[in-house]
Design a protein around this motif. Structure first.
Motif, mmCIF file in Angstrom:
data_model
loop_
_atom_site.group_PDB
_atom_site.id
_atom_site.type_symbol
_atom_site.label_atom_id
_atom_site.label_comp_id
_atom_site.label_asym_id
_atom_site.label_seq_id
_atom_site.Cartn_x
_atom_site.Cartn_y
_atom_site.Cartn_z
ATOM 1 N N ASN A 1 0.858 -1.179 0.041
ATOM 2 C CA ASN A 1 -0.114 -0.066 0.214
ATOM 3 C C ASN A 1 0.945 1.144 0.092
ATOM 4 O O ASN A 1 0.558 2.127 -0.691
ATOM 5 C CB ASN A 1 -1.062 0.064 1.146
ATOM 6 C CG ASN A 1 -2.019 -1.149 1.130
ATOM 7 O OD1 ASN A 1 -2.543 -1.321 0.090
ATOM 8 N ND2 ASN A 1 -2.007 -1.938 1.983
ATOM 9 N N PHE A 2 1.958 1.240 0.908
ATOM 10 C CA PHE A 2 2.969 2.408 0.549
ATOM 11 C C PHE A 2 3.501 2.585 -0.896
ATOM 12 O O PHE A 2 3.674 3.801 -1.279
ATOM 13 C CB PHE A 2 4.097 2.125 1.610
ATOM 14 C CG PHE A 2 5.233 3.208 1.641
ATOM 15 C CD1 PHE A 2 4.671 4.478 2.009
ATOM 16 C CD2 PHE A 2 6.101 2.933 1.003
ATOM 17 C CE1 PHE A 2 5.897 5.346 2.032
ATOM 18 C CE2 PHE A 2 7.373 3.967 0.945
ATOM 19 C CZ PHE A 2 7.147 5.245 1.471
ATOM 20 N N ILE A 3 3.844 1.482 -1.248
ATOM 21 C CA ILE A 3 4.394 1.386 -2.785
ATOM 22 C C ILE A 3 3.264 2.209 -3.813
ATOM 23 O O ILE A 3 3.510 2.944 -4.486
ATOM 24 C CB ILE A 3 4.625 -0.001 -3.077
ATOM 25 C CG1 ILE A 3 5.889 -0.463 -2.418
ATOM 26 C CG2 ILE A 3 5.242 0.036 -4.779
ATOM 27 C CD1 ILE A 3 6.249 -1.890 -2.762
ATOM 28 N N SER A 4 1.977 1.627 -3.480
ATOM 29 C CA SER A 4 1.136 2.283 -4.610
ATOM 30 C C SER A 4 0.831 3.554 -4.210
ATOM 31 O O SER A 4 0.477 4.446 -5.156
ATOM 32 C CB SER A 4 -0.459 1.420 -4.372
ATOM 33 O OG SER A 4 -0.082 -0.081 -4.526
ATOM 34 N N LEU A 5 0.657 4.077 -2.907
ATOM 35 C CA LEU A 5 0.624 5.494 -2.594
ATOM 36 C C LEU A 5 1.793 6.290 -3.267
ATOM 37 O O LEU A 5 1.496 7.411 -3.610
ATOM 38 C CB LEU A 5 0.611 5.590 -1.075
ATOM 39 C CG LEU A 5 0.470 6.955 -0.560
ATOM 40 C CD1 LEU A 5 -0.988 7.717 -0.925
ATOM 41 C CD2 LEU A 5 0.664 7.065 1.056
ATOM 42 N N THR A 6 2.912 5.889 -3.087
ATOM 43 C CA THR A 6 4.209 6.337 -3.767
ATOM 44 C C THR A 6 3.911 6.661 -5.389
ATOM 45 O O THR A 6 4.342 7.704 -5.767
ATOM 46 C CB THR A 6 5.486 5.696 -3.480
ATOM 47 O OG1 THR A 6 5.457 5.471 -2.146
ATOM 48 C CG2 THR A 6 6.561 6.346 -4.187
ATOM 49 N N GLN A 7 3.250 5.785 -5.963
ATOM 50 C CA GLN A 7 3.140 6.034 -7.223
ATOM 51 C C GLN A 7 2.235 6.944 -7.621
ATOM 52 O O GLN A 7 2.234 7.980 -8.348
ATOM 53 C CB GLN A 7 2.691 4.502 -7.817
ATOM 54 C CG GLN A 7 2.425 4.681 -9.529
ATOM 55 C CD GLN A 7 1.760 3.336 -10.153
ATOM 56 O OE1 GLN A 7 1.134 2.471 -9.316
ATOM 57 N NE2 GLN A 7 1.878 3.320 -11.238
ATOM 58 N N LEU A 8 1.058 6.933 -6.634
ATOM 59 C CA LEU A 8 -0.145 7.850 -6.917
ATOM 60 C C LEU A 8 0.331 9.535 -6.500
ATOM 61 O O LEU A 8 -0.091 10.353 -7.130
ATOM 62 C CB LEU A 8 -1.219 7.816 -5.898
ATOM 63 C CG LEU A 8 -2.056 6.199 -6.072
ATOM 64 C CD1 LEU A 8 -3.010 6.108 -5.393
ATOM 65 C CD2 LEU A 8 -2.662 6.580 -7.716
ATOM 66 N N ARG A 9 1.419 9.263 -5.590
ATOM 67 C CA ARG A 9 1.757 10.911 -5.367
ATOM 68 C C ARG A 9 2.686 11.339 -6.572
ATOM 69 O O ARG A 9 2.607 12.500 -6.881
ATOM 70 C CB ARG A 9 2.799 10.661 -4.400
ATOM 71 C CG ARG A 9 2.050 10.820 -2.833
ATOM 72 C CD ARG A 9 2.830 10.160 -1.687
ATOM 73 N NE ARG A 9 2.482 10.358 -0.325
ATOM 74 C CZ ARG A 9 2.794 9.931 0.768
ATOM 75 N NH1 ARG A 9 4.096 9.626 0.801
ATOM 76 N NH2 ARG A 9 2.094 10.061 1.747
ATOM 77 N N TYR A 10 3.379 10.286 -7.134
ATOM 78 C CA TYR A 10 4.091 10.776 -8.544
ATOM 79 C C TYR A 10 3.143 11.207 -9.531
ATOM 80 O O TYR A 10 3.289 12.379 -10.266
ATOM 81 C CB TYR A 10 4.959 9.816 -8.943
ATOM 82 C CG TYR A 10 4.842 9.797 -10.721
ATOM 83 C CD1 TYR A 10 6.035 10.769 -11.103
ATOM 84 C CD2 TYR A 10 4.400 8.846 -11.560
ATOM 85 C CE1 TYR A 10 6.123 11.081 -12.264
ATOM 86 C CE2 TYR A 10 4.686 9.127 -12.805
ATOM 87 C CZ TYR A 10 5.177 10.063 -13.166
ATOM 88 O OH TYR A 10 5.498 10.248 -14.725
ATOM 89 N N GLU A 11 2.038 10.477 -9.624
ATOM 90 C CA GLU A 11 0.997 11.024 -10.637
ATOM 91 C C GLU A 11 0.357 12.230 -10.373
ATOM 92 O O GLU A 11 0.086 12.931 -11.393
ATOM 93 C CB GLU A 11 -0.317 9.901 -10.803
ATOM 94 C CG GLU A 11 0.288 8.297 -10.915
ATOM 95 C CD GLU A 11 0.644 8.190 -12.666
ATOM 96 O OE1 GLU A 11 0.130 9.378 -13.254
ATOM 97 O OE2 GLU A 11 0.944 7.349 -13.038
#
Length: 243
Positions: A207-217
């Motif tokens: 979930n942290f990894i997914s959140l990091t991707q969304l922050r980039y987006e």
């Protein structure tokens, strides 16, 4: 270590059930029936995993959650694959994810119950127990709250959601964002609280990894190239290390 021990015990129990089923069919039916039963047991290894994921898909579809299984190798079939979740709505996500997670367990449990009935009720053919052994293995492995090599079990996801643990809070935030984007909301108009007003998780948490991707987006959509590059670089590091 705990997960490995439970996996081995579940596999031993599954083999015991399979051996008992083969013995019963061999003793009570013609040899060709036993041969068909044995082939069905072997085919049940991947098929029970497929049915498990089909349970997630069916239950998810009932509450507007798209669950897409990911099978990448035969090893995945031995413990059920991971499942990619895409919500069509951000409302009542906690209950909907729990319901979706139960779907795979329910399908395996049905085949376990069918096998028990086949073994215990004379009027029910014993050969209906062909999928019981591996279904039992999958049910035990996925019902218990464990973190296995392919990810969190259904039982662990359900427990985290019920207890409202930090990882569950982040997961709900990630899914809420995904639902909003899928429904046409631009990344740059997302509520920053969904991206940043969240508990800190270990970096290996999916979930942290997914959140990091969304922050980039998010930063990329806003044209903040410095922040976007920072989170993209971090996401690539996490993906390489843990995915």
């Amino acid at each position: 270590m705990k997960a490995r021990v439970i996996s081995v015990l579940a596999l031993i129990l599954a083999f015991a059930v399979i051996i008992y089923g083969c013995y019963r069919v061999y003793s009570e039916y013609q040899f060709w029936v036993f041969c068909v039963y044995f082939v069905a047991v072997i085919c049940g290894v991947p098929l029970c995993s497929v049915l498990h994921e089909a349970g997630h898909m069916l239950f998810g579809a009932c509450v507007k959650i798209k669950a897409t299984p990911k099978f990448t190798s035969l090893r995945k079939f031995m413990g059920a694959a991971s499942c990619e979740i895409k919500p069509e709505t951000g409302k009542n996500l906690k209950g909907k994810i729990i319901f979706t997670a139960i779907g795979g367990l329910f399908v395996n449990f049905v085949f376990v119950v069918l096998g028990v009935i086949a073994f215990c009720v004379p009027a029910v053919p014993v050969y209906l127990s062909a999928f019981t052994g591996f279904s039992l293995y999958l049910f035990i492995l996925n019902a218990l709250p464990l973190d296995l090599y392919y990810g969190k079990t259904d039982g662990l996801v359900i427990c985290e959601l019920i207890k409202n643990e930090d990882t569950a809070k982040v997961m709900i935030a990630v899914l809420t964002i995904q639902a909003q984007v899928l429904n046409g909301k631009p990344f740059e108009k997302l509520d920053e609280k969904l991206l940043f007003d969240l508990p800190q998780l270990p970096e290996d948490d999916i979930n942290f990894i997914s959140l990091t991707q969304l922050r980039y987006e998010y930063f990329n959509a806003r044209g903040d190239s410095e922040q976007a590059e920072k989170y993209l670089r971090r996401f690539e590091e996490l993906k390489k290390e843990y995915m």
